[in-house]
Design an enzyme around this catalytic site. Structure first.
Site, PDB file in Angstrom:
ATOM      1  N   LYS A   1      49.387  33.918  35.288  1.00  0.00           N
ATOM      2  CA  LYS A   1      48.371  34.965  35.342  1.00  0.00           C
ATOM      3  C   LYS A   1      48.041  35.198  36.802  1.00  0.00           C
ATOM      4  O   LYS A   1      47.638  34.268  37.520  1.00  0.00           O
ATOM      5  CB  LYS A   1      47.111  34.559  34.585  1.00  0.00           C
ATOM      6  CG  LYS A   1      45.997  35.592  34.718  1.00  0.00           C
ATOM      7  CD  LYS A   1      44.647  35.079  34.246  1.00  0.00           C
ATOM      8  CE  LYS A   1      43.583  36.166  34.486  1.00  0.00           C
ATOM      9  NZ  LYS A   1      42.222  35.701  34.156  1.00  0.00           N
ATOM     10  N   TYR A   5      47.577  29.686  36.607  1.00  0.00           N
ATOM     11  CA  TYR A   5      46.477  30.607  36.869  1.00  0.00           C
ATOM     12  C   TYR A   5      46.320  30.719  38.385  1.00  0.00           C
ATOM     13  O   TYR A   5      45.800  29.808  39.026  1.00  0.00           O
ATOM     14  CB  TYR A   5      45.207  30.063  36.222  1.00  0.00           C
ATOM     15  CG  TYR A   5      43.987  30.960  36.292  1.00  0.00           C
ATOM     16  CD1 TYR A   5      44.058  32.295  36.681  1.00  0.00           C
ATOM     17  CD2 TYR A   5      42.737  30.451  35.945  1.00  0.00           C
ATOM     18  CE1 TYR A   5      42.935  33.100  36.720  1.00  0.00           C
ATOM     19  CE2 TYR A   5      41.599  31.242  35.975  1.00  0.00           C
ATOM     20  CZ  TYR A   5      41.700  32.567  36.371  1.00  0.00           C
ATOM     21  OH  TYR A   5      40.577  33.355  36.418  1.00  0.00           O
TER      22      TYR A   5
END
Length: 324
Positions: A181, A152
């Site tokens: 992400k 992330y």
């Protein structure tokens, strides 16, 4: 907790995944409102989203206890089973600040029934987190985690720490790191990753839906979008149109979505919760974030967010009503 060095990278996250909001009681305890939480999770699962993320930034991860995270994952799995979607991918975000705690969170995610852990770069000691230190962190977590790891990358909540393309390509070699992400607007990173790896080896997801089509156009596999808490059908439709070669239609809808998403971005998490609750008819006060996050009570800002976000509601309802 067994090592996962032999994990095979076969599960690619594609399409629209939603970082589920967390809803709290409007009282002094601010316990999770489990009735409203269940309602919202069922709405997301039944909308057809391709996956759900629990305890992401929009889910106020750093405010949640371990037991709450576990129960939220279990609720989501139960909703998926009840909706005839038992294999729905569910991710659990980590929020720890040391390696041992984050590894423990990956074990918690596995025990609760999650499919992967969404791992944010620890940033409390940001001044010591060099490129090599960050790489060593993710490689160690991946080696021990019982679940696949999705990186992330969100500099805005990680003291400005931003993983560059070279580092991401390096981490893509790890056997148990499956994707990233990108909540950094890094379209060039998506292209670099797609050039270096097939999606089955290492995939890239956009972190906002306002650049969903740009990400798909250079090899991204989808998006984790807070907007899907309110307009999942719109996000899904854009992806469907693009993949079916209807690029002009997809582009037109993407531009509408990008205009609307400014309301989410400038409203912040409390503004996002306020407008989702307002449009979906959730109870008064249900939108408050856990303190000390400030309340969204400026009426002028509320009106601006509503006017910015609401125009897509008719399209969302039209798509929902036309679904088979």
């Amino acid at each position: 907790m067994g090592a996962a060095a032999d994990t095979i990278k076969t599960k690619v996250l594609t399409g629209i995944h939603v970082p589920c909001l967390t809803w709290f009681l409007d009282d002094g305890t601010q316990e999770i409102d489990w009735d409203l939480q269940r309602e919202h999770i069922h709405f997301l699962v039944e909308s057809g989203v391709d996956g759900v993320v629990i305890a992401g930034t929009n889910g106020e991860a750093v405010t949640l206890a371990r037991e709450e995270k576990s129960k939220l994952v279990q609720f989501t799995r139960q909703a998926a089973v009840a909706s005839g979607r038992p294999e729905l991918p569910i991710g659990l975000g980590t929020s720890g600040q040391c390696t041992r705690d984050i590894i423990s969170e990956t074990a918690l995610a596995a025990a609760a029934g999650a499919n992967y852990a969404l791992v944010l770069t620890p940033s409390y000691f940001h001044f010591a987190m060099t490129t090599d230190a960050i790489a060593a962190f993710f490689e160690e977590v991946a080696q021990i985690s019982p679940l696949p790891i999705v990186i992330y990358n969100f500099p805005g909540v990680a003291a400005g720490l931003d993983l560059d393309a070279d580092l991401l390509v390096r981490l893509g070699k790890s056997a148990n790191i499956t994707g990233v992400k990108l909540t950094c607007g890094g379209i060039a990173k998506v292209a670099r990753i797609a050039d270096a790896y097939s999606p089955e080896q290492f995939f890239a997801l956009a972190g906002q839906s306002d650049w969903l089509i740009p990400a798909l156009s250079v090899g991204g596999t989808g998006c984790i979008s807070g907007v899907a808490n309110l307009y999942p059908k719109v996000c899904l439709r854009i992806t469907e149109l693009y993949r079916n070669g209807k690029v002009d239609e997809a582009r037109a809808m993407q531009l509408q979505l990008a205009r609307m998403e400014t309301g989410f971005g400038k409203g912040g998490i409390n503004g996002t919760k306020w407008v989702v609750a307002k449009i979906r008819g959730y109870p008064e006060g249900s939108w408050h974030c856990r303190r000390p996050y400030p309340q969204f009570d400026d009426t002028a800002r509320q009106q601006w967010v509503l006017e910015t976000v609401q125009p897509l509601d008719k399209l969302e309802q039209k798509l929902a009503n036309s679904a088979p």
